[in-house]
Design a protein around this motif. Structure first.
Motif, PDB file in Angstrom:
ATOM      1  N   LYS A   1      10.964 -14.271 -10.138  1.00 12.89           N
ATOM      2  CA  LYS A   1      10.978 -13.989 -11.685  1.00 12.89           C
ATOM      3  C   LYS A   1      10.392 -15.266 -12.432  1.00 12.89           C
ATOM      4  O   LYS A   1       9.333 -15.098 -13.189  1.00 12.89           O
ATOM      5  CB  LYS A   1      12.169 -13.587 -12.164  1.00 12.89           C
ATOM      6  CG  LYS A   1      12.069 -12.774 -13.732  1.00 12.89           C
ATOM      7  CD  LYS A   1      11.271 -11.229 -13.445  1.00 12.89           C
ATOM      8  CE  LYS A   1      11.388 -10.511 -14.799  1.00 12.89           C
ATOM      9  NZ  LYS A   1      10.626  -9.147 -14.426  1.00 12.89           N
ATOM     10  N   THR A   2      10.876 -16.404 -12.017  1.00 10.41           N
ATOM     11  CA  THR A   2      10.535 -17.409 -12.868  1.00 10.41           C
ATOM     12  C   THR A   2       9.146 -17.667 -12.413  1.00 10.41           C
ATOM     13  O   THR A   2       8.177 -18.420 -13.244  1.00 10.41           O
ATOM     14  CB  THR A   2      11.270 -18.685 -12.347  1.00 10.41           C
ATOM     15  OG1 THR A   2      12.606 -18.413 -12.857  1.00 10.41           O
ATOM     16  CG2 THR A   2      10.873 -20.024 -13.096  1.00 10.41           C
TER      17      THR A   2
ATOM     18  N   THR B   1      15.583 -14.453  -9.156  1.00 10.87           N
ATOM     19  CA  THR B   1      15.527 -15.379 -10.276  1.00 10.87           C
ATOM     20  C   THR B   1      14.332 -16.280  -9.934  1.00 10.87           C
ATOM     21  O   THR B   1      13.285 -16.503 -10.908  1.00 10.87           O
ATOM     22  CB  THR B   1      16.678 -16.230 -10.755  1.00 10.87           C
ATOM     23  OG1 THR B   1      17.740 -15.493 -10.894  1.00 10.87           O
ATOM     24  CG2 THR B   1      16.581 -17.211 -11.784  1.00 10.87           C
ATOM     25  N   GLU B   2      14.149 -16.933  -8.718  1.00  9.25           N
ATOM     26  CA  GLU B   2      13.041 -17.700  -8.530  1.00  9.25           C
ATOM     27  C   GLU B   2      11.852 -16.845  -8.629  1.00  9.25           C
ATOM     28  O   GLU B   2      10.680 -17.678  -9.043  1.00  9.25           O
ATOM     29  CB  GLU B   2      13.264 -18.364  -7.107  1.00  9.25           C
ATOM     30  CG  GLU B   2      14.418 -19.400  -7.175  1.00  9.25           C
ATOM     31  CD  GLU B   2      15.952 -18.829  -7.263  1.00  9.25           C
ATOM     32  OE1 GLU B   2      15.911 -17.701  -6.861  1.00  9.25           O
ATOM     33  OE2 GLU B   2      16.764 -19.875  -7.599  1.00  9.25           O
TER      34      GLU B   2
ATOM     35  N   THR C   1       6.861 -15.496 -14.390  1.00 12.70           N
ATOM     36  CA  THR C   1       6.621 -15.944 -15.601  1.00 12.70           C
ATOM     37  C   THR C   1       5.628 -17.120 -15.997  1.00 12.70           C
ATOM     38  O   THR C   1       4.712 -17.000 -16.892  1.00 12.70           O
ATOM     39  CB  THR C   1       8.095 -16.287 -16.060  1.00 12.70           C
ATOM     40  OG1 THR C   1       8.698 -15.289 -16.189  1.00 12.70           O
ATOM     41  CG2 THR C   1       7.850 -16.669 -17.691  1.00 12.70           C
ATOM     42  N   GLU C   2       5.537 -17.984 -14.869  1.00 11.52           N
ATOM     43  CA  GLU C   2       4.965 -19.414 -15.070  1.00 11.52           C
ATOM     44  C   GLU C   2       3.364 -18.609 -14.692  1.00 11.52           C
ATOM     45  O   GLU C   2       2.455 -19.429 -15.303  1.00 11.52           O
ATOM     46  CB  GLU C   2       5.419 -20.030 -14.064  1.00 11.52           C
ATOM     47  CG  GLU C   2       4.452 -21.311 -13.854  1.00 11.52           C
ATOM     48  CD  GLU C   2       4.719 -22.443 -14.951  1.00 11.52           C
ATOM     49  OE1 GLU C   2       3.496 -23.381 -15.124  1.00 11.52           O
ATOM     50  OE2 GLU C   2       5.588 -22.080 -15.818  1.00 11.52           O
TER      51      GLU C   2
END
Length: 556
Positions: free
Chosen positions: A298-299, A295-296, A302-303
Motif C-alpha cells: 500500500k505504501t 502495508t508495504e 501511494t508513493e
C-alpha cells in the motif's frame, strides 16, 4: 466438579473408574506441579485423568487400560517422551492411542519433525495455554467417543462387517489426523491469519499468525470476540459488513482492504478474503477467511501515485512554459522584424536621404528587442544551469552594492518614465562586500523589473543598508500586491503572481534571484498584501564562506 482423577494400582489388573462413560486420558510428566497445571486446565471437561511420573510407569498403565489420549512430556529423566512413544507403537501397533507431546524447549522444526516421526499427532509448548489444550483434548475425546460408539455397533455385526468398519475407521482416523497435522503446519507458516467468526462478526477462532499481524495472541481474541472490531474504524466495520452481506447473498467471496491499529498503535493495512458458510436451510452459520498485511504494498502504491502526480505536474508546467516561452520570444522577434521591414522600405524609397534621427530611432528599437531576446535566452540558460547544479559564481572583493543599484536604476529610467513610476533611491556611497558583481546586477535587475511591471503608475523605492557583517537591499512598489498563497509559490520555477496574459514573462526571474542570493549565502523575502504593493528584501553576508571580506576594498 466433573473431573475425576485416578492414581491406579498396578497389582490388580484393569483400572476401575466411577463412571464407565467417561473418557480417560493419561498425563505423563516427572514434575508434580506440571501434572497439577494440566489437571487444572482440564477441570471443565468431563474426563477421568490418570497421572504417571515417568515413561516406564506410563507403559505399565497402557498395558492395563485403554486411554482416549496421552499427554506426554518430552524431557524426562531416564526414558524421555520420544523413547516412550516409540515403545508404545512397537508393543501395541494396533492400539492407535493419540499422543500429544508437551515440552518447555524452544519450538524448533527438527524437534517437531522428530515428534511426528515418533507417532505424535501434535506438539504443544510449555507453558501450555489452557484454551488451546482444552480445544485439542476435546477433539480427541470426541474421537474416542465416536470410536466407542463404532465398537458397540461392531458387536452387533458379523465378522465381515466388523472388518470393513474397522478398515474404514482406521482410514478415517488416519486421514483426520493427517489432515489436522497438515492444517496445523500450514496455518503456522501462513504469512497472515486464518479466522472464523459468527454472523455478528465476533471472532470465534484465530490462527497463531494473529500475534505477528496484530500484536495480540489467539487466546486474547477468543477471550474477547469483539477485540478485532475494536482495532478497526467504525466506518470500515460498517462498510465491510454491508459488502459481505451483498457478496454472500450473491454467492461470492468477499475481498476487503482496510486499516487496523496494532497493539503498539502502529497503523497497518489489511487484505482479507472471506466466505459465508450456510446451513442446509440457507441460514448463515459462520464466516471463514484469511487476512494478511499489505502495508508495504500500500505504501509503494501511494508513493507511485505521488510520483505520478509529480510527473503530471511537471508535464503540465513544461507545456505551460513552452506556450509562454513561444509567446514571449515571438513578441520581440515580431517587433524586430517589423522595424527591419520599415527601415528597408525607407532605404529603398529614400536612398541616401533618410534623416539620421529616424535611423537611430529604428536601430534603438531593434536593439531594445534584441536585448529583450538576449535576456530571455539568458534566463533560460541560467535555469538550465541551476537545475543541473552548474550555477557558478565569480566572487570579487570590494563589490559595491550601492553603486550597482544606482547603475541598474539608471538603465531603467526610460522604462520607469514610460510607465509613470519614478524611481526613489536611498543608498549610501558604498556598501562593499565579497560578491559576484554580474550576478548581483542580475538580482537587482530582476527585482526592479518586477516592481515596474506590477507597480506601474506609482513610485518604486530602492533602499540599500549596511548592517555590520550583512548588507540589505529593499525594492518596494505600491502596485497590485499579492496574497499569502501567491507568496508561498512565488519563487518557484515558472511561477507567476498573476496571469501571463496581462503581465507576460517566463516566470523565471524570481526563481533565478532566489537561487543566486542563496548561492551567495543570503536570503530573499517578500512582504505584501493585495492592493498594498510588495516589498522584496535581499540580505547578503558581506564576507564569503572562506572568510574573505570586502569592507576594506576599493569600490568596484
Amino acid at each position: 466438579m466433573l473431573l475425576g482423577t485416578v492414581t491406579p494400582s498396578r497389582t490388580g489388573g484393569a483400572l476401575h473408574v466411577g463412571q464407565e462413560s467417561r473418557a480417560t486420558i493419561l498425563v505423563v510428566d516427572d514434575q508434580p506441579f506440571e501434572l497439577a497445571a494440566v489437571e487444572r486446565s482440564l477441570n471443565s471437561l468431563d474426563l477421568q485423568i490418570v497421572k504417571a511420573h515417568s515413561g516406564e510407569e506410563a507403559l505399565q498403565y497402557l498395558d492395563d487400560q485403554e486411554f482416549a489420549l496421552v499427554l506426554m512430556d518430552v524431557r524426562m529423566p531416564g526414558m524421555d517422551g520420544f523413547e516412550a512413544a516409540r515403545l508404545i507403537r512397537e508393543h501395541a501397533p494396533n492400539r492407535r492411542v493419540p499422543l500429544i507431546f508437551l515440552s518447555g524447549a524452544r519450538r524448533e522444526e527438527a524437534v517437531i519433525v522428530r515428534g511426528y516421526a515418533s507417532g505424535a499427532v501434535d506438539y504443544l509448548s510449555k507453558p501450555v495455554k489452557p484454551d488451546a489444550l482444552r480445544a485439542k483434548v476435546r477433539v480427541f475425546v470426541d474421537l474416542y467417543h465416536e470410536r466407542e460408539a463404532l465398537r458397540r455397533q461392531e458387536k452387533a455385526l458379523g465378522l465381515r462387517e466388523r472388518q470393513v468398519l474397522e478398515s474404514q475407521r482406521r482410514q478415517a482416523e488416519e486421514a483426520l489426523l493427517e489432515s489436522q497435522r497438515t492444517l496445523s503446519m500450514l496455518m503456522g507458516n501462513l504469512p497472515g491469519m486464518v479466522f472464523r467468526c459468527s454472523p455478528d462478526w465476533s471472532l470465534d477462532f484465530a490462527s497463531e499468525g494473529c500475534q505477528s499481524l496484530t500484536g495480540y495472541s489467539a487466546a486474547e481474541f477468543t477471550a474477547s470476540p469483539q477485540l478485532w472490531k475494536s482495532l478497526m474504524s467504525p466506518e470500515d466495520v460498517e462498510r465491510i459488513v454491508q459488502e459481505a452481506k451483498q457478496a454472500f447473498a450473491e454467492g461470492r467471496l468477499q475481498t476487503a482492504v482496510y486499516r487496523i491499529l496494532r497493539r503498539d498503535a502502529e497503523p497497518r493495512w489489511m487484505w482479507a478474503r472471506s466466505a459465508g458458510v450456510f446451513s442446509p436451510e440457507g441460514e448463515l452459520r459462520f464466516i471463514e477467511g484469511f487476512m494478511t498485511d499489505i502495508t508495504e504494498a500500500k505504501t509503494a502504491e501511494t508513493e507511485k501515485e505521488r510520483l505520478m502526480a509529480g510527473l503530471r505536474e511537471a508535464v503540465r508546467q513544461r507545456d505551460e512554459f513552452l506556450s509562454v516561452a513561444s509567446h514571449e520570444l515571438k513578441t520581440p522577434l515580431t517587433s524586430l522584424s517589423l522595424r527591419v521591414q520599415v527601415m528597408r522600405k525607407e532605404v529603398d524609397a529614400h536612398a541616401g536621404l533618410i534623416p539620421r534621427e529616424r535611423l537611430h530611432k529604428h536601430l534603438e528599437s531593434a536593439g531594445t528587442q534584441l536585448g529583450r531576446l538576449a535576456s530571455l535566452v539568458d534566463s533560460l540558460l541560467d535555469t538550465t544551469r541551476i537545475i543541473s547544479g552548474r550555477l557558478s559564481l565569480r566572487r570579487e572583493r570590494g563589490v559595491n552594492l550601492a553603486a550597482i543599484v544606482r547603475a541598474v536604476a539608471s538603465g531603467f529610467e526610460t522604462q520607469a518614465m514610460r510607465v509613470g513610476s519614478p524611481l526613489e533611491i536611498d543608498a549610501p556611497v558604498r556598501v562593499l562586500g565579497h560578491w559576484d558583481a554580474l550576478r548581483l546586477e542580475q538580482v537587482v535587475t530582476n527585482l526592479l523589473s518586477n516592481a515596474l511591471k506590477f507597480g506601474a503608475g506609482r513610485a518604486v523605492q530602492l533602499r540599500v543598508e549596511e548592517m555590520g557583517e550583512w548588507a540589505r537591499l529593499r525594492v518596494s512598489d505600491e502596485g497590485i500586491g499579492m496574497d499569502e498563497g501567491v507568496q508561498a509559490r512565488l519563487f518557484g520555477r515558472f511561477e507567476r503572481g498573476v496571469s501571463d496574459r496581462h503581465y507576460g514573462g517566463l516566470g523565471l526571474g524570481l526563481f533565478i534571484t532566489r537561487q543566486v542570493v542563496e548561492a551567495m549565502g543570503g536570503q530573499v523575502l517578500v512582504r505584501s498584501e493585495p492592493g498594498q504593493g510588495a516589498t522584496f528584501t535581499v540580505e547578503l553576508p558581506r564576507r564569503s564562506p572562506d572568510g574573505e571580506g570586502g569592507g576594506a576594498q576599493d569600490e568596484h
